[in-house]
Design a protein around this motif. Structure first.
Motif, short mmCIF file in Angstrom:
data_model
loop_
_atom_site.label_atom_id
_atom_site.label_comp_id
_atom_site.label_asym_id
_atom_site.label_seq_id
_atom_site.Cartn_x
_atom_site.Cartn_y
_atom_site.Cartn_z
N HIS A 22 9.92 16.26 -1.84
CA HIS A 22 9.02 15.10 -2.03
C HIS A 22 9.44 14.23 -3.22
O HIS A 22 9.37 13.01 -3.17
CB HIS A 22 7.58 15.61 -2.19
N GLU B 87 13.57 8.82 1.34
CA GLU B 87 12.33 8.03 1.55
C GLU B 87 11.85 7.49 0.21
O GLU B 87 11.50 8.25 -0.68
CB GLU B 87 11.27 8.96 2.18
N SER C 203 0.14 0.52 -0.30
CA SER C 203 -0.73 1.69 -0.29
C SER C 203 -2.20 1.34 -0.12
O SER C 203 -2.56 0.19 0.10
CB SER C 203 -0.51 2.54 -1.55
P1 NDP Z 1 0.28 1.73 3.27
O1 NDP Z 1 1.08 0.74 2.50
O2 NDP Z 1 0.70 2.16 4.61
O3 NDP Z 1 -1.20 1.15 3.32
C1 NDP Z 1 -2.27 1.84 3.88
C2 NDP Z 1 -3.50 0.94 3.75
O4 NDP Z 1 -3.34 -0.20 4.61
C3 NDP Z 1 -4.77 1.63 4.16
O5 NDP Z 1 -5.78 1.18 3.28
C4 NDP Z 1 -5.00 1.11 5.58
O6 NDP Z 1 -6.36 1.07 5.88
C5 NDP Z 1 -4.45 -0.29 5.47
N1 NDP Z 1 -3.99 -0.81 6.77
C6 NDP Z 1 -3.09 -0.23 7.61
N2 NDP Z 1 -2.85 -1.01 8.68
C7 NDP Z 1 -3.64 -2.12 8.51
C8 NDP Z 1 -3.85 -3.29 9.28
N3 NDP Z 1 -3.18 -3.51 10.41
N4 NDP Z 1 -4.73 -4.22 8.82
C9 NDP Z 1 -5.40 -4.01 7.65
N5 NDP Z 1 -5.23 -2.92 6.87
C10 NDP Z 1 -4.35 -1.97 7.30
O7 NDP Z 1 0.02 2.99 2.32
P2 NDP Z 1 0.52 4.46 2.13
O8 NDP Z 1 0.69 4.66 0.66
O9 NDP Z 1 -0.35 5.37 2.88
O10 NDP Z 1 2.02 4.51 2.71
C11 NDP Z 1 2.32 4.80 4.05
C12 NDP Z 1 2.83 6.23 4.22
O11 NDP Z 1 4.01 6.43 3.47
C13 NDP Z 1 1.89 7.31 3.68
O12 NDP Z 1 0.75 7.47 4.48
C14 NDP Z 1 2.81 8.47 3.59
O13 NDP Z 1 3.03 9.03 4.88
C15 NDP Z 1 4.08 7.80 3.05
N6 NDP Z 1 4.17 7.83 1.57
C16 NDP Z 1 5.19 8.59 1.02
C17 NDP Z 1 5.31 8.68 -0.33
C18 NDP Z 1 6.39 9.54 -0.91
O14 NDP Z 1 6.36 9.82 -2.11
N7 NDP Z 1 7.35 9.98 -0.12
C19 NDP Z 1 4.41 7.97 -1.27
C20 NDP Z 1 3.44 7.14 -0.59
C21 NDP Z 1 3.34 7.08 0.77
P3 NDP Z 1 -6.95 1.81 7.19
O15 NDP Z 1 -6.59 3.25 7.05
O16 NDP Z 1 -8.41 1.52 7.11
O17 NDP Z 1 -6.29 1.18 8.37
#
Ligand code: NDP
Length: 281
Positions: free
Chosen positions: A112, A164, A197
């Motif tokens: 990670h 990633e 995020s």
């Molecule tokens: P994102 O940048 O994907 O944003 C997620 C947010 O966007 C949520 O609040 C979601 O709300 C909202 N959202 C998603 N689709 C829409 C849409 N079409 N319209 C409006 N709002 C939307 O955030 P993450 O930080 O979760 O990043 C994505 C993924 O990356 C993580 O879930 C994880 O799997 C990975 N990750 C990996 C990391 C690492 O260290 N390797 C660190 C951070 C993330 P809602 O749920 O209400 O749709």
């Protein structure tokens, strides 16, 4: 669904992020499961999770969904904590993840982020898991260029399939050196947090994004996601808890940009012109 070449196979242009899912009420979990199902039913064939996410709750929820799908139809990616990166603890963590995910193998297992365990020990442990058939391949996350170069010098280090890192319009540092290096070394790239995020906390939404989205009859989120995957050379893994947002993210895959639009976005969110420290969340 558009595909890209990722992890040496055809993969959907976006994957499914799962941070913070499975942590809420049963009703919220149901919506999250419906959203993942909708994605899988409409061509997405990769899910990203981690033992860290809800301390296993995300993997557990993903497991409940994927048991209804043929396993070979999608790639499953999970990650282990840096303090589980020894030979012995990798195996223990992996077996727990597989149990939660109700499957007998992962397509990719990622460190990670980098911790104190010498990389060579982690690589040795991961190679053993490949030999045991518990993972198809392995990779890393939150590695900068120096980390990647160091890894590539180790015995079996070049078996690393993916890295990633954070990538969205407000965090473009990887374009300068990491992405070109990975392309040169045939290592796939996963960009996380395309929207900055949860709540967009890590992305400054400037007026141009709203103006351009309105002109293109799309949402700001669609614009952000389409921009990340504009070159069809990396995988983005947006997370959503709703079918409505999943639909919107699927539609974003078909959005394209004119050269003038890309130029305007570059003016507002400049390309890196020198190496910068890796940004992480
Ligand atoms: P994102 O940048 O994907 O944003 C997620 C947010 O966007 C949520 O609040 C979601 O709300 C909202 N959202 C998603 N689709 C829409 C849409 N079409 N319209 C409006 N709002 C939307 O955030 P993450 O930080 O979760 O990043 C994505 C993924 O990356 C993580 O879930 C994880 O799997 C990975 N990750 C990996 C990391 C690492 O260290 N390797 C660190 C951070 C993330 P809602 O749920 O209400 O749709």
């Amino acid at each position: 669904m558009k595909n890209i070449r990722f992890n040496q196979q055809q993969t959907s242009a976006i994957g499914i992020g799962t941070w913070h899912i499975g942590e809420g009420t049963p009703n919220e979990s149901q919506h999250q499961m419906d959203a993942i199902r909708y994605g899988l039913d409409h061509g997405i064939n990769l899910i990203d999770t981690a033992e860290m996410y809800g301390e296993g709750l995300s993997e557990t929820l993903v497991g409940k969904v994927i048991k209804d799908y043929p396993r070979e139809k999608f790639q499953l990616v999970s990650k282990f904590y840096p303090y589980h990166a020894t030979e012995k603890l990798i195996e223990t963590s992996l077996k727990k993840s597989l149990q939660r995910l109700q499957t007998d193998y992962l397509d990719l297992y990622l460190l990670h982020w980098r911790g104190d365990t010498p990389l060579i020990e982690t690589v040795t442990g991961l190679e053993k898991m490949v030999q045991a058939g518990l993972i198809k391949n392995w990779g890393v996350s939150n590695f900068d260029l120096n980390d990647l170069k160091e890894l590539s010098q180790l015995k079996n280090g070049t078996n690393c399939r993916v890295n990633e890192d954070l990538y969205n319009i407000g965090s473009r540092g990887i374009e300068y050196d990491i992405l070109p290096w990975q392309k040169q070394h045939q290592m796939s790239f996963i960009g996380y947090s395309p929207f900055g995020s949860d709540g967009g906390a890590y992305l400054n939404i400037k007026p141009i994004l709203k103006e351009m989205a309105q002109a293109k009859h799309i949402t700001v989120h669609q614009l952000l996601l389409a921009w990340v995957i504009r070159n069809h050379d990396l995988l983005s893994i947006p997370k959503t808890s709703s079918v409505e947002h999943m639909k919107s993210n699927l539609e974003a895959v078909d959005v394209s940009f004119t050269a003038d639009e890309l130029e305007l976005l570059d003016q507002n969110y400049p390309k890196p012109n020198q190496a910068t420290s890796l940004e992480t969340i």
